[in-house]
Design a protein around this motif. Structure first.
Motif, PDB file in Angstrom:
ATOM      1  N   HIS B  44       0.888  -1.163   0.000  1.00  0.00           N
ATOM      2  CA  HIS B  44       0.000   0.000   0.000  1.00  0.00           C
ATOM      3  C   HIS B  44       0.919   1.204   0.000  1.00  0.00           C
ATOM      4  O   HIS B  44       1.626   1.437   0.969  1.00  0.00           O
ATOM      5  CB  HIS B  44      -0.875   0.020   1.249  1.00  0.00           C
ATOM      6  CG  HIS B  44      -1.727  -1.203   1.372  1.00  0.00           C
ATOM      7  ND1 HIS B  44      -1.303  -2.316   2.050  1.00  0.00           N
ATOM      8  CD2 HIS B  44      -2.938  -1.492   0.877  1.00  0.00           C
ATOM      9  CE1 HIS B  44      -2.247  -3.239   1.978  1.00  0.00           C
ATOM     10  NE2 HIS B  44      -3.261  -2.770   1.271  1.00  0.00           N
ATOM     11  N   ASP B  92      -2.932   0.149  -3.979  1.00  0.00           N
ATOM     12  CA  ASP B  92      -2.906  -1.162  -3.344  1.00  0.00           C
ATOM     13  C   ASP B  92      -2.616  -2.204  -4.417  1.00  0.00           C
ATOM     14  O   ASP B  92      -3.340  -2.301  -5.409  1.00  0.00           O
ATOM     15  CB  ASP B  92      -4.296  -1.392  -2.726  1.00  0.00           C
ATOM     16  CG  ASP B  92      -4.343  -2.605  -1.837  1.00  0.00           C
ATOM     17  OD1 ASP B  92      -3.447  -3.463  -1.938  1.00  0.00           O
ATOM     18  OD2 ASP B  92      -5.312  -2.710  -1.050  1.00  0.00           O
ATOM     19  N   ASN B  94      -2.822  -5.295  -3.996  1.00  0.00           N
ATOM     20  CA  ASN B  94      -3.724  -6.426  -3.797  1.00  0.00           C
ATOM     21  C   ASN B  94      -5.075  -6.055  -4.401  1.00  0.00           C
ATOM     22  O   ASN B  94      -5.797  -5.221  -3.865  1.00  0.00           O
ATOM     23  CB  ASN B  94      -3.846  -6.703  -2.300  1.00  0.00           C
ATOM     24  CG  ASN B  94      -4.765  -7.871  -1.998  1.00  0.00           C
ATOM     25  OD1 ASN B  94      -5.470  -8.372  -2.880  1.00  0.00           O
ATOM     26  ND2 ASN B  94      -4.750  -8.315  -0.751  1.00  0.00           N
ATOM     27  N   HIS B  98     -10.900  -7.495  -0.612  1.00  0.00           N
ATOM     28  CA  HIS B  98     -10.412  -7.471   0.770  1.00  0.00           C
ATOM     29  C   HIS B  98     -10.673  -6.098   1.398  1.00  0.00           C
ATOM     30  O   HIS B  98     -11.118  -5.177   0.732  1.00  0.00           O
ATOM     31  CB  HIS B  98      -8.928  -7.827   0.827  1.00  0.00           C
ATOM     32  CG  HIS B  98      -8.019  -6.766   0.288  1.00  0.00           C
ATOM     33  ND1 HIS B  98      -7.846  -6.533  -1.051  1.00  0.00           N
ATOM     34  CD2 HIS B  98      -7.241  -5.860   0.925  1.00  0.00           C
ATOM     35  CE1 HIS B  98      -7.004  -5.535  -1.212  1.00  0.00           C
ATOM     36  NE2 HIS B  98      -6.614  -5.098  -0.039  1.00  0.00           N
ATOM     37  N   HIS B 100      -9.527  -3.294   5.021  1.00  0.00           N
ATOM     38  CA  HIS B 100      -8.314  -2.735   5.633  1.00  0.00           C
ATOM     39  C   HIS B 100      -8.433  -2.359   7.098  1.00  0.00           C
ATOM     40  O   HIS B 100      -9.468  -1.850   7.532  1.00  0.00           O
ATOM     41  CB  HIS B 100      -7.858  -1.497   4.842  1.00  0.00           C
ATOM     42  CG  HIS B 100      -7.457  -1.825   3.444  1.00  0.00           C
ATOM     43  ND1 HIS B 100      -8.311  -1.706   2.379  1.00  0.00           N
ATOM     44  CD2 HIS B 100      -6.292  -2.323   2.950  1.00  0.00           C
ATOM     45  CE1 HIS B 100      -7.700  -2.116   1.278  1.00  0.00           C
ATOM     46  NE2 HIS B 100      -6.475  -2.496   1.596  1.00  0.00           N
ATOM     47  N   ASP B 111      -3.980  -5.307   5.189  1.00  0.00           N
ATOM     48  CA  ASP B 111      -5.104  -6.023   4.596  1.00  0.00           C
ATOM     49  C   ASP B 111      -5.874  -6.878   5.588  1.00  0.00           C
ATOM     50  O   ASP B 111      -5.297  -7.439   6.517  1.00  0.00           O
ATOM     51  CB  ASP B 111      -4.601  -6.943   3.481  1.00  0.00           C
ATOM     52  CG  ASP B 111      -4.248  -6.162   2.233  1.00  0.00           C
ATOM     53  OD1 ASP B 111      -4.603  -4.973   2.161  1.00  0.00           O
ATOM     54  OD2 ASP B 111      -3.609  -6.745   1.341  1.00  0.00           O
TER      55      ASP B 111
HETATM   56 ZN   LIG Z   1      -5.102  -3.752   0.609  1.00  0.00          ZN
END
Ligand SMILES: [Zn+2]
Ligand SMILES: [Mn+2]
Ligand SMILES: [Mn+2]
Ligand SMILES: [Zn+2]
Lengths: 141, 141
Positions: B44, B92, B94, B98, B100, B111
């Motif tokens: 991040h 991010d 990812n 998801h 945070h 995450d």
């Molecule tokens: Zn994330």
DNA sequence: AAAATAGTTTAGAACTGTTCTAAACTATTG
DNA sequence: CAATAGTTTAGAACAGTTCTAAACTATTTT
């Protein structure tokens, strides 16, 4: 009918008391801003919007004072700050536990009562930290 | 052991193909940024952090290019943007579903796998809008 | 009711993160 | 190897916010 029962002896007494109760002097500017914010139901507003609205109604107040006031009210628990996009803060007159719909196209921000969402099975917060708040933002398009 | 099996014939082929697959030319700058972002696990990071990191490693790239690249990667679905505080965007790496943890004191963003949170009983989105994404931010202090 | 005090407001400068501009550069195509 | 279209860049511009220090005002003290 006694007309006078609708005319308060001490005008805006409620807002004045609310300011005094959080140790803020009820100045002309703060009073006017407090009334715009707190006497019109749930609102989500930016500093610049509130400033514009005040100016439109003939309230002479600087943008710096609007920022000062919004932050003081937030610290005092009269407002909360909602972050939905980088570069712009919304201030929320609804301080109860709730969440938001955010329409990314129109910029509209609407409340979702806390009772209408449940966030379950959250993992433990890391190390020595504790949960300050859980924000759910449902982004719409 | 054949040492050569660890030496790719076409260096960074994976990242190059990834860029090509989203119609972005694998320029020196994009390739370097893509490697910083995509070959180091979940990250991040802000534009300024990434720029600083690139400069530290001797990659000559402007801040404008870092912003261009982050936005292009985000549009292409290689990254997603996370807003946790006004005035600063995190990107991010990812892109899976998801949520945070955000430590308001330290600025740390971690995450929470999508599988570890469930948001239930959300009301219907208003009017003709549909849900683009649900973001849960657990604010820590 | 004045004076003293402490809190508040303000214009404008400053600041931060981000976006824009248009000229130079480079990867790809023909 | 040109021509083309996409990319990079420095620096200016921009938006939202915070800061500064001087003027002002609500409250407290005398
Ligand atoms: Zn994330
Ligand atoms: Mn703030
Ligand atoms: Mn962006
Ligand atoms: Zn709200």
């Amino acid at each position: 009918m006694d007309e006078r029962e609708n005319v308060p002896q001490r005008p805006y007494a409620e807002v004045i008391d609310r300011l005094r109760s959080v140790d803020l002097r009820p100045t002309r500017q703060r009073l006017a801003l407090a009334r715009l914010l707190l006497e019109h139901g749930d609102r989500h507003i930016t500093a610049e919007q509130l400033h514009g609205e005040a100016i439109d109604r003939g309230i002479r107040v600087s943008l710096a004072t609007v920022y000062n006031t919004l932050h003081q009210f937030t610290s005092a628990g009269l407002l909360r700050e909602v972050v939905v996009e980088a570069g712009r803060s919304y201030f929320d007159t609804n301080t109860s536990d709730h969440h938001h719909f955010y329409n990314e196209t129109t910029g509209d921000l609407h409340d979702i009562p806390g009772s209408e969402v449940s966030v379950t099975s959250l993992p433990e917060p890391p190390d020595g930290s504790s949960v300050a708040r859980v924000d759910v933002i449902v982004r719409l398009k």
